[in-house]
Design a protein around this motif. Structure first.
Motif, PDB file in Angstrom:
ATOM      1  N   GLY A   1     -66.989  -5.784  90.253  1.00 24.71           N
ATOM      2  CA  GLY A   1     -66.542  -5.194  89.013  1.00 24.71           C
ATOM      3  C   GLY A   1     -65.774  -3.815  89.556  1.00 24.71           C
ATOM      4  N   GLY A   2     -65.401  -3.682  90.674  1.00 23.46           N
ATOM      5  CA  GLY A   2     -64.619  -2.585  90.953  1.00 23.46           C
ATOM      6  C   GLY A   2     -65.417  -1.438  91.731  1.00 23.46           C
TER       7      GLY A   2
ATOM      8  N   LYS B   1     -58.398  -0.527  92.433  1.00 25.21           N
ATOM      9  CA  LYS B   1     -57.108  -0.917  91.874  1.00 25.21           C
ATOM     10  C   LYS B   1     -56.858  -2.567  91.881  1.00 25.21           C
ATOM     11  CE  LYS B   1     -54.764   3.329  92.766  1.00 25.21           C
ATOM     12  NZ  LYS B   1     -53.385   3.784  93.218  1.00 25.21           N
ATOM     13  N   LEU B   2     -57.270  -3.005  92.878  1.00 26.00           N
ATOM     14  CA  LEU B   2     -56.932  -4.694  92.844  1.00 26.00           C
ATOM     15  C   LEU B   2     -57.809  -5.472  91.621  1.00 26.00           C
ATOM     16  CD1 LEU B   2     -55.569  -4.017  95.427  1.00 26.00           C
ATOM     17  CD2 LEU B   2     -56.144  -6.270  96.075  1.00 26.00           C
ATOM     18  N   THR B   3     -59.194  -4.938  91.548  1.00 22.26           N
ATOM     19  CA  THR B   3     -60.064  -5.241  90.557  1.00 22.26           C
ATOM     20  C   THR B   3     -59.511  -4.940  88.982  1.00 22.26           C
ATOM     21  OG1 THR B   3     -61.965  -4.982  92.071  1.00 22.26           O
ATOM     22  CG2 THR B   3     -62.281  -4.946  89.582  1.00 22.26           C
TER      23      THR B   3
ATOM     24  N   ALA C   1     -56.239  -4.587  88.440  1.00 23.08           N
ATOM     25  CA  ALA C   1     -55.055  -5.442  88.139  1.00 23.08           C
ATOM     26  C   ALA C   1     -55.518  -6.542  87.707  1.00 23.08           C
ATOM     27  CB  ALA C   1     -54.452  -5.490  89.422  1.00 23.08           C
TER      28      ALA C   1
ATOM     29  N   ALA D   1     -50.407  -3.161  93.126  1.00 23.06           N
ATOM     30  CA  ALA D   1     -51.615  -2.145  93.320  1.00 23.06           C
ATOM     31  C   ALA D   1     -51.709  -2.047  94.655  1.00 23.06           C
ATOM     32  CB  ALA D   1     -52.949  -2.999  92.697  1.00 23.06           C
ATOM     33  N   MET D   2     -51.662  -3.118  95.659  1.00 23.74           N
ATOM     34  CA  MET D   2     -51.965  -2.721  97.296  1.00 23.74           C
ATOM     35  C   MET D   2     -50.838  -1.739  97.659  1.00 23.74           C
ATOM     36  SD  MET D   2     -54.246  -4.024  99.636  1.00 23.74           S
ATOM     37  CE  MET D   2     -53.981  -3.338 101.277  1.00 23.74           C
TER      38      MET D   2
ATOM     39  N   ILE E   1     -51.160   1.741  97.478  1.00 19.20           N
ATOM     40  CA  ILE E   1     -52.123   2.548  98.249  1.00 19.20           C
ATOM     41  C   ILE E   1     -51.300   2.516  99.863  1.00 19.20           C
ATOM     42  CG2 ILE E   1     -54.324   2.253  99.341  1.00 19.20           C
ATOM     43  CD1 ILE E   1     -55.175   0.608  96.804  1.00 19.20           C
TER      44      ILE E   1
ATOM     45  N   LYS F   1     -48.929  -8.014  90.058  1.00 17.69           N
ATOM     46  CA  LYS F   1     -49.716  -6.812  89.862  1.00 17.69           C
ATOM     47  C   LYS F   1     -50.748  -6.543  90.973  1.00 17.69           C
ATOM     48  CE  LYS F   1     -49.603  -6.850  84.916  1.00 17.69           C
ATOM     49  NZ  LYS F   1     -50.499  -6.343  83.629  1.00 17.69           N
ATOM     50  N   LEU F   2     -51.284  -7.600  91.575  1.00 19.77           N
ATOM     51  CA  LEU F   2     -52.194  -7.267  92.807  1.00 19.77           C
ATOM     52  C   LEU F   2     -51.141  -6.857  94.011  1.00 19.77           C
ATOM     53  CD1 LEU F   2     -54.162  -8.898  90.918  1.00 19.77           C
ATOM     54  CD2 LEU F   2     -55.296  -9.473  93.052  1.00 19.77           C
TER      55      LEU F   2
END
Lengths: 74, 74, 74, 74, 74, 74
Positions: free
Chosen positions: F56-57, C24-26, C28, B28-29, B32, B24-25
């Motif tokens: 926390g983003g 987005k990484l947070t 995820a 997400a990367m 972008i 998932k990370l």
């Protein structure tokens, strides 16, 4: 914000000493940044295997580090 | 190029959850940076011992982190 | 507890894209660990100079990474 | 001053190979910086669990890395 | 898989020396792991500000490191 | 052996405060490990750009961190 990472060789410091590392290094940091930063001051200890730490190309074991700590050359 | 390093306390996440973290990370990367970067997007999980993670000077165990994850204060 | 560190080459991602990386990484990570961990989920971006990132021994510049992102080989 | 950190998957390299990594990477660094820097050139190996290293979102095991080292695709 | 991270003080090494660090450390690693691992061997240089590196509690500047490299005590 | 790495947001701490961080954290570490380890206790400060640190983003700027240090919520 501040993140303190401490890398040491495994089995050199006891559980109790590692608790002291977290407590004392955090206190040292907080004494500079101010008490209101304490909640966002993290201190993480990361251990590497005995023999996986080289100084000048020579591998250092946990025993070497402990001898050094007792005041003898590694 | 991008290198994602994720530090967690050992035994808080299962093998399956760690596989999800990597998947998932990275997704997400890639969402972008663009799909053509996927092959050079690395995600490495590094675990520290229970008790070796301090917040505000207090050591956090795997049990504390799991309690926190279930929605209780550590 | 979870600490996400993202290493990238400087000047490849814009301010806005870096904000997206953090967001987005947070998200995820939180989708796996649970929403109650959000407050202790940190994401830090660390940039290295153009040319200071080697793959297979070849230095990669910001321009190389951007070409790669547009779908061309570096 | 220079600090060399080498991250690998656990059980891919033997004790002897890790000793070589410390020796050879330190020598390579010293060949550039000069012999007088040897004493302050550190090389630390950090191992991550098999499966905790993702490339493009796919988890890599120690077995995958060893197959790759023998010249087969992971 | 292997990730080599090299931390140095900014302005101690030239662009050309940093290119040599990436080339020579990667070659040293490949000489141990085998040529088929070259494509997944990364080497990243990370620079810290002059004065932000302490040995025994004393801050080391770029000038100190260069003096040391020329064979004089810092 | 011990390596202390301190990550902070750029422009939050002055040159003088960074010198104190190196001095006080090293002293705290030496108080636990023993004075004979001082010479091999390193403390490195690494700075990230304002806005590149998420909690926390949410991206935290140098100004946010300074407001927090003065005792106001970020």
């Amino acid at each position: 914000m501040p993140l303190i990472q401490v890398r040491v060789i495994k089995d050199v410091f006891s559980k109790e000493q590692k608790r002291q590392i977290i407590g004392k290094l955090t206190d040292a940091m907080v004494s500079i940044e101010g008490e209101s930063m304490r909640g966002v001051t993290w201190c993480v200890i990361e251990e590497v295997e005995s023999g996986d730490w080289g100084i000048g190309g020579n591998a250092l074991t946990a025993a070497d580090a402990q001898a050094l700590a007792r005041g003898k050359a590694a």
